[in-house]
Design a protein around this motif. Sequence first.
Motif, PDB file in Angstrom:
ATOM      1  N   GLY A  28      23.935   0.210  19.049  1.00  0.00           N
ATOM      2  CA  GLY A  28      24.092  -0.849  20.029  1.00  0.00           C
ATOM      3  C   GLY A  28      25.429  -0.891  20.722  1.00  0.00           C
ATOM      4  O   GLY A  28      25.732  -1.850  21.443  1.00  0.00           O
ATOM      5  N   GLN A  43      20.587   6.100  22.068  1.00  0.00           N
ATOM      6  CA  GLN A  43      21.488   5.078  22.605  1.00  0.00           C
ATOM      7  C   GLN A  43      21.242   4.853  24.098  1.00  0.00           C
ATOM      8  O   GLN A  43      21.252   3.713  24.569  1.00  0.00           O
ATOM      9  N   ALA A  45      18.423   5.251  25.607  1.00  0.00           N
ATOM     10  CA  ALA A  45      17.157   4.535  25.756  1.00  0.00           C
ATOM     11  C   ALA A  45      17.344   3.051  25.502  1.00  0.00           C
ATOM     12  O   ALA A  45      16.710   2.200  26.133  1.00  0.00           O
ATOM     13  N   LEU A  46      18.219   2.730  24.550  1.00  0.00           N
ATOM     14  CA  LEU A  46      18.464   1.327  24.238  1.00  0.00           C
ATOM     15  C   LEU A  46      19.268   0.633  25.337  1.00  0.00           C
ATOM     16  O   LEU A  46      19.031  -0.536  25.662  1.00  0.00           O
ATOM     17  N   PHE A  47      20.223   1.357  25.908  1.00  0.00           N
ATOM     18  CA  PHE A  47      21.108   0.759  26.902  1.00  0.00           C
ATOM     19  C   PHE A  47      21.179   1.644  28.137  1.00  0.00           C
ATOM     20  O   PHE A  47      22.082   2.475  28.275  1.00  0.00           O
ATOM     21  N   PRO A  48      20.196   1.508  29.045  1.00  0.00           N
ATOM     22  CA  PRO A  48      20.212   2.325  30.262  1.00  0.00           C
ATOM     23  C   PRO A  48      21.405   1.971  31.137  1.00  0.00           C
ATOM     24  O   PRO A  48      22.001   0.900  31.002  1.00  0.00           O
ATOM     25  N   ASP A  56      15.491  -4.213  30.681  1.00  0.00           N
ATOM     26  CA  ASP A  56      16.541  -4.200  29.664  1.00  0.00           C
ATOM     27  C   ASP A  56      16.382  -5.302  28.623  1.00  0.00           C
ATOM     28  O   ASP A  56      17.353  -5.697  27.977  1.00  0.00           O
ATOM     29  N   SER A  57      15.172  -5.841  28.469  1.00  0.00           N
ATOM     30  CA  SER A  57      14.951  -6.826  27.411  1.00  0.00           C
ATOM     31  C   SER A  57      15.044  -6.129  26.057  1.00  0.00           C
ATOM     32  O   SER A  57      14.808  -4.922  25.951  1.00  0.00           O
ATOM     33  N   PRO A  58      15.397  -6.850  24.990  1.00  0.00           N
ATOM     34  CA  PRO A  58      15.497  -6.217  23.667  1.00  0.00           C
ATOM     35  C   PRO A  58      14.208  -5.511  23.248  1.00  0.00           C
ATOM     36  O   PRO A  58      14.241  -4.425  22.676  1.00  0.00           O
ATOM     37  N   GLN A  61      13.814  -2.259  25.247  1.00  0.00           N
ATOM     38  CA  GLN A  61      14.788  -1.268  24.783  1.00  0.00           C
ATOM     39  C   GLN A  61      14.324  -0.641  23.458  1.00  0.00           C
ATOM     40  O   GLN A  61      14.394   0.574  23.266  1.00  0.00           O
ATOM     41  N   ARG A  64      11.398   1.764  23.993  1.00  0.00           N
ATOM     42  CA  ARG A  64      11.826   3.041  24.562  1.00  0.00           C
ATOM     43  C   ARG A  64      12.465   3.936  23.499  1.00  0.00           C
ATOM     44  O   ARG A  64      12.187   5.125  23.411  1.00  0.00           O
ATOM     45  N   ALA A  65      13.350   3.346  22.689  1.00  0.00           N
ATOM     46  CA  ALA A  65      14.023   4.133  21.662  1.00  0.00           C
ATOM     47  C   ALA A  65      13.030   4.657  20.621  1.00  0.00           C
ATOM     48  O   ALA A  65      13.109   5.806  20.186  1.00  0.00           O
TER      49      ALA A  65
END
Length: 596
Positions: A28, A43, A45-48, A56-58, A61, A64-65
């Motif tokens: 994160g 990482q 994928a979690l935070f584009p 970008d909602s939790p 994210q 995607r990861a």
Amino acid sequence: MSNAQLWAALQQSAMVGADRLPVAQALGAGVDATAPASRQALQAALFPSADSSLPDSPAAQLLRASALAAVFERAGWQPGAHVALAGAFILPAAAPEEARPAPDDAGLQALMRDALEHGPLDLQASMLRTLGQAGQRLSHDMVVVALEQGRQSVELRHWLAPVLGERGRWLGSLNPQWAYAAGVEETADPELIWQEGSVDQRVALLRGERQDDPARARSRLEASLKELNAKERLPLVQALEVQLSHDDEPLLEKLLTDRSKDVRENAAQLLSCLSDSAHSLRVTGWMRAMLQQDGKGEWIVEPPEEGAKEWERDGIALQPSQFHRGGTKAWLLQQIVELTPLCFWTRTLGKTPMELMEWSKRSDWKTALRQGWLQALRYQLDAQWIDAAELMGRDMRMDTLMPALMAKLSGPEREQRWLTQFERDKGKLIEAIESMAQSVPRTQQLSRDLSVRLVNALHNALGGKQVTGSWNGYQAVHALLACAKIIDVNELPGFAALWRAPAAESPQDAAAAVSEGSSPSIVARTLARLTGFLGKPAQADASSEPAIPLTPEQQDKLERSRMRPWDDENVLAQLERFVNLRLSLHHAYPALQAKA
């Protein structure tokens, strides 16, 4: 944090929700340029990046990861692997050149991929068998899907292994979950396969050698027994059932003292198939001591209160299993019956198998006798006991036993039994289909003559305005799908007319659509049926009495009487999958399909 811990953290967040359990801090804090490439991808994928259009909602994210990690794993990445490399990473050698071609028909390939992804196993096995017989392999874009199916189904691997190609075996060597497919090249000699191949490949080699040279295969196995662990020994010892003979007796006697309980039990079962083996003579001696005739000459059986110590070496456990509820005497009797050659009963008691069924009804030990006979049949496979097996197996699983017993009959003998069953059970069409489906070996089909009769019967039951019989439950759906599997491929157009014909623009178009490869009666019946479906409704007679309104229960019953299994979209999709793929394979490889 190791890769394995990060992977576990993703799974935990996915299970309870990213809002309640945020992902691990190591993932994160943004993209770490010094981290391994796989972790950087997670990482990212979690935070584009800020200019990305990705949500970008939790939850988004985390999804995607997780998807990215799943793709990594599918490609051979091991989440638990955290190895510090001493030097530069060396890529594995490329896969060898393919020795077999792949189908080049795009339509056929699409149907094959659909079957691999959605099944069922019967369709997949039949497809892979045909492809293997044609000397072809799966195209490269299907290999990963096929490897995943083989990971989930051990049975499917028998048909899958020959058509994976070199690319499939190469991928199997890179991913532990696909290790069953790893091994040597198709062109390798037997010695290399035996030394370097997977357990499945060695079993296939041993079974093949047993067909042509049983002594050579036995010597190969015996020389390697000490080097094999129990899980490897068992399937290889089971391969001795192919061309089993008294020449195998010394090895099997030695295996009665093997350190693996499963191997010892299997050796005892194989020895029971040799009615004159020393093991069989010992067991029949114990069984004979339990039999006596009363004053009327009727045979009675009385098991002992406890077993003899020497019984243990021959595969008989003296203490009942925790799942056994019949007592020690029933436990001992059942085990001895399991290991007694079936011919002992017909010779000693002078009764046929069906007469033995009647005799067991009058015994206090009916359950132990019948359970023992059923277990003995599973490896002795005495075809004379087929009728008795059907009688005993009404409340037991027979899906593997009956096909194996029927395989002992010649083709005409099997066909005659199916015809007799079909004629006998005309009033119970669903039950008759189930009985036939159980008896057809996997990947095989009915004769064209029996298929014509079956399709005609289905049109009589389901082709009119009202359904004849109960076709609404799971049993009916299972029977109809079984028909799609076992009906002769030439009769599939007539079978498919059951659900396809009403969609035609006219009765003539529908009849023409099913005429190719269908019997004249099917075409005539379809034409007559569709005339009723598609014709204009008759004008109401003004002088006629008004129709009596139906109660809700009557209306519901009427609607259910008009329902067919394919009214369920899922059932329809499965029927279409069977019919389309089987017909496509038939057109691509007509000679092979004719032999199926």
